[in-house]
Design a protein around this motif. Sequence first.
Motif, short mmCIF file in Angstrom:
data_model
loop_
_atom_site.label_atom_id
_atom_site.label_comp_id
_atom_site.label_asym_id
_atom_site.label_seq_id
_atom_site.Cartn_x
_atom_site.Cartn_y
_atom_site.Cartn_z
N ILE A 59 0.82 -1.21 0.00
CA ILE A 59 0.00 0.00 0.00
C ILE A 59 0.85 1.27 0.00
N PHE A 60 2.17 1.10 -0.06
CA PHE A 60 3.07 2.25 -0.14
C PHE A 60 3.77 2.31 -1.49
N GLN A 61 3.22 1.62 -2.48
CA GLN A 61 3.82 1.61 -3.81
C GLN A 61 2.88 2.24 -4.82
N GLY A 62 3.48 2.84 -5.85
CA GLY A 62 2.70 3.41 -6.94
C GLY A 62 1.71 4.45 -6.47
N LYS A 63 0.54 4.43 -7.07
CA LYS A 63 -0.49 5.43 -6.77
C LYS A 63 -1.07 5.27 -5.38
N TYR A 64 -0.84 4.12 -4.76
CA TYR A 64 -1.40 3.89 -3.42
C TYR A 64 -0.61 4.61 -2.33
N LEU A 195 -5.37 -4.80 4.17
CA LEU A 195 -4.15 -4.12 4.59
C LEU A 195 -4.42 -2.65 4.87
N GLY A 196 -5.20 -2.01 3.99
CA GLY A 196 -5.48 -0.59 4.16
C GLY A 196 -6.27 -0.30 5.42
N SER A 197 -7.31 -1.07 5.67
CA SER A 197 -8.12 -0.83 6.87
C SER A 197 -7.35 -1.19 8.13
N GLY A 198 -6.52 -2.24 8.06
CA GLY A 198 -5.70 -2.60 9.22
C GLY A 198 -4.68 -1.53 9.54
N TRP A 199 -4.07 -0.98 8.50
CA TRP A 199 -3.11 0.11 8.70
C TRP A 199 -3.82 1.33 9.29
N GLY A 200 -5.02 1.61 8.80
CA GLY A 200 -5.78 2.74 9.32
C GLY A 200 -6.11 2.57 10.80
N GLN A 201 -6.47 1.36 11.20
CA GLN A 201 -6.74 1.11 12.62
C GLN A 201 -5.48 1.32 13.46
N GLY A 202 -4.33 0.91 12.90
CA GLY A 202 -3.08 1.09 13.64
C GLY A 202 -2.75 2.56 13.85
N THR A 203 -2.87 3.37 12.81
CA THR A 203 -2.58 4.80 12.95
C THR A 203 -3.61 5.49 13.84
#
Length: 276
Positions: A59-64, A195-203
């Motif tokens: 989720i940290f590559q390209g347009k993401y 991955l995106g929602s999990g990362w969001g919960q972490g932040t």
Amino acid sequence: MLILRYRYMDESPMWAAHHLPLKEAVKVLEKTYDIQVTVAKNAKEEPLSRSKKLSYKAIFQGKYRARTFLASIITATQSMQYFAVGFYIPTISTLIFGKGMIYAIIGTLFFNLFGIIGGFTQSRLTEQVGIRKLAITGYTICSLSLVLMGLTGDTHFIALPILFIALFIFGQSFGPGAQGMTMATLSYPTELRGLGSGWGQGTTRIGSILGFYLFPVVLSIGGIYTTFLVLTIVPVIGLIATILIKWEPIGTDVEKEDKQGFESNKSFSKKSEVYH
């Protein structure tokens, strides 16, 4: 909650098409959209793809990358400002109205009514206005409320701090408070959504920890109104990031986007047509 989710919730049709046997995926599709599905005669019984273990670098590559940064900033800042102010509303109420349990209870109920209004309002406007614009509006309201609270809160007009805190709670619920995890979820296709929602919960948790810790520290050093001025930095950071990163998931079909660039040295298999 777990029992209710197990009983009444299904996986998304897109995820089911990729990971479940065809018969089970069809059942999910029919139940979700209340339609009758006819399976093509040449459709394969096995899922379109097998589960792949992806790392967070996807989720940290390209347009993401820009989307992930924006979602991270919104989730972290909204959580930090809410837990710094919202969780301490009983304490703030006693500082404004007077000491006593009754003042803490009344103040908490009163201010959270504005949170309810903001939450219902944003839910009606999200599809028409978009996540990004709602977040910008909410950050603006929160920033102005904190500044005005810090500058005028120590006056003899008790209506002013009441008004500004109420506006802050409204702006938080109307804007970034509701849009953080929405942004973190809708910015990615099915393969990356977990991955995106999990990362969001972490932040979000990082922001809540900082809010819990920093607010009482600054409060003990500078007092309540100086604390509001210092805290203004948080929504301003979120506002700047949301203005600079012009990404809006509402109205964008992330499932049909070119996925090139979010998985290094590999490419996802092309999706084949399953339902007709």
